[in-house]
Write an enzyme that holds these catalytic residues in place. Structure first.
Site, short mmCIF file in Angstrom:
data_model
loop_
_atom_site.label_atom_id
_atom_site.label_comp_id
_atom_site.label_asym_id
_atom_site.label_seq_id
_atom_site.Cartn_x
_atom_site.Cartn_y
_atom_site.Cartn_z
N CYS A 1 0.91 -1.25 -0.12
CA CYS A 1 -0.05 -0.16 -0.08
C CYS A 1 0.98 1.17 -0.19
O CYS A 1 1.59 1.53 0.85
CB CYS A 1 -1.00 -0.05 1.29
N CYS B 1 -9.26 -29.85 32.01
CA CYS B 1 -8.56 -29.76 30.73
C CYS B 1 -7.49 -28.34 30.89
O CYS B 1 -8.21 -27.54 30.79
CB CYS B 1 -9.03 -29.94 29.73
N CYS C 1 0.26 3.57 2.88
CA CYS C 1 0.79 3.04 4.16
C CYS C 1 2.27 3.59 4.41
O CYS C 1 2.79 3.72 5.09
CB CYS C 1 0.80 1.52 4.37
N CYS D 1 -8.34 -26.42 27.54
CA CYS D 1 -9.83 -25.71 27.39
C CYS D 1 -9.75 -24.44 28.29
O CYS D 1 -10.51 -23.65 28.10
CB CYS D 1 -10.78 -26.66 28.31
#
Length: 442
Positions: free
Chosen positions: A55, A191, A58, A194
């Site tokens: 870009c 766990c 940018c 988890c």
């Protein structure tokens, strides 16, 4: 040897193009792996640039961004994300053009767009104003709090209330018989993986629920307690994530497990199964205002007068627009049309008229910027126009008057061919033409 040197030089050139920022800069390079810890769990105010290495805008911003980061060091955090490389992060925050600057303030779940100028001085001034507001809010007891201290957030994530707790009793009715798409996590309380996933799952659930209006939901089931359902789907390891669509066999989720990855997958599923946006005729102010304010872009087709095209010609133009709405439905843009001449103030504010009809404009009502279709009003021409805009390359202008213009209430098109105005019939039976001619001769 020469080829080797050229190869090394080529690699170094590619790296130099991609490496906007280095470790010696005060700009923090952010990615999918560190964004959660650095930004979302932080109490700091962040200004973050989402950029793409190719870009030009940018590249032009880079020196000012570095200068602003140095000036704000220790006061306001300044970061940058290569959104071309980390697409999930860009997608999570609705980044479609480059560079996009987002402000992550008190509520990290709802960043705001930076609307100021992009010189280093303007960026620093804007950051200091934001910082003063943040401090003032904290002094007054307002708690839009970021990071882990937020009462409604968990580890910088979303609220667990948006994660649907699933059980053997409610699973079939909610998931299998529901109309939406579900991502379901099967977990075990002991766990460790988890537990690591929990804040990411909660944050993703909040974002997905909001962005899909509840059409995609995230649920969680304790597989150690609700063994009937988990046994049905052969759950053996934890966490296991499965995708459920009504009437289809479930499939295993294969994506990444950061909130950005989960959100991106959910949004992809939503857009794949969502109907294309409705193409609305601009009949009054409310239709234009609501469509443009609810969408990042509203695409407006200015179609020729019905007397110029007939119903068949107009339907052909509308068909092209509906095909493009289908093609770009993942963008969740608004799509509108009107007859040329029906809203002259709108045409004047956009500079429509000099290009003939049909014409097309795309409006960003938040920035009050617009772009005009310069190519053909066809699938190819419109696709090229919208593709350029979506990657930040399109040429834009400021909306005339800095606001949406006055819109008149008009009657909807009835779907029929246009009718010429009926001329009045005049009865000349009682006129003595001979006497009239005599007077003319005199």
């Amino acid at each position: 040897m020469r080829l080797l040197l050229l190869g090394v030089l080529g690699c170094s050139l590619v790296l130099s193009v991609r490496a906007f920022y280095s470790a010696s800069d005060d700009v923090v390079e952010l990615s999918s792996s560190n964004f959660n810890k650095e930004v979302l769990q932080s109490d700091s105010l962040w200004l973050i640039e989402f950029y793409a290495p190719w870009c030009g805008h940018c590249q032009h911003l880079t020196p000012d961004w570095k200068k602003a980061a140095t000036a704000l060091k220790g006061i306001v955090k300044v970061g940058a994300v290569d959104a071309d490389q980390h697409k999930s992060l860009g997608g999570q925050y609705g980044v479609n053009g480059f560079p996009t600057i987002k402000i992550f303030g008190a509520n990290k779940n709802k960043p705001e767009d930076y609307q100021g100028a992009r010189s280093s001085q303007a960026i620093v001034d804007g950051a200091m104003n934001l910082l003063r507001t943040l401090v003032k809010d904290r002094m007054s007891g307002k708690s839009g709090s970021s990071g882990s201290s937020g009462s409604k957030q968990q580890n910088g994530g979303g609220s667990k209330k948006d994660v649907v707790e699933l059980t053997d009793d409610n699973f079939d009715k909610m998931v299998l018989e529901g109309d939406g798409v579900w991502l379901v996590e099967f977990f075990a309380p002991w766990c460790g993986h988890c537990k690591s996933l929990e804040p990411e799952w909660a944050a993703a659930a909040s974002a997905v629920n909001e962005q899909t209006k509840g059409k995609v939901r995230l649920g969680a089931m304790d597989a150690t307690v609700h063994q009937a359902v988990s046994g049905r789907y052969g759950i053996r390891g934890f966490p296991t994530i499965k995708i459920f669509r009504k009437g289809e066999e479930p499939e295993d989720y294969q994506g990444g497990r950061t909130r950005g990855d989960i959100i991106q997958k959910a949004l992809d599923m939503f857009s794949d199964h969502a109907a294309p946006p409705e193409l609305l005729e601009i009949l009054n102010k409310d239709i234009l205002t609501k469509t443009c304010e609810d969408s990042q872009l509203c695409v407006i087709g200015f179609l020729p007068h019905i007397l110029d095209t007939g119903a068949a010609g107009r339907n052909d133009y509308l068909k092209v627009m509906m095909q493009m709405a289908e093609k770009y439905k993942k963008k969740t843009w608004g799509w509108l049309w009107l007859e040329a001449g029906a809203q002259m103030e709108l045409e004047a504010s956009l500079g429509i008229g000099g290009f003939g009809y049909p014409a097309m404009a795309a409006i960003n009502s938040r920035k009050m910027k617009f772009a005009l279709l310069r190519g053909s009003f066809s699938e190819t021409g419109i696709h090229e126009f919208l593709r350029e805009l979506s990657v930040g390359r399109g040429s834009t202008s400021t909306l005339g008057g800095g606001a949406l213009p006055k819109i008149h209430t008009v009657e909807p098109w009835d779907g029929k061919d246009g009718q010429l105005p009926v001329e009045e019939d005049y009865d000349f039976s009682d006129v003595d033409l001979d006497d009239t001619l005599d007077k003319i001769e005199l």
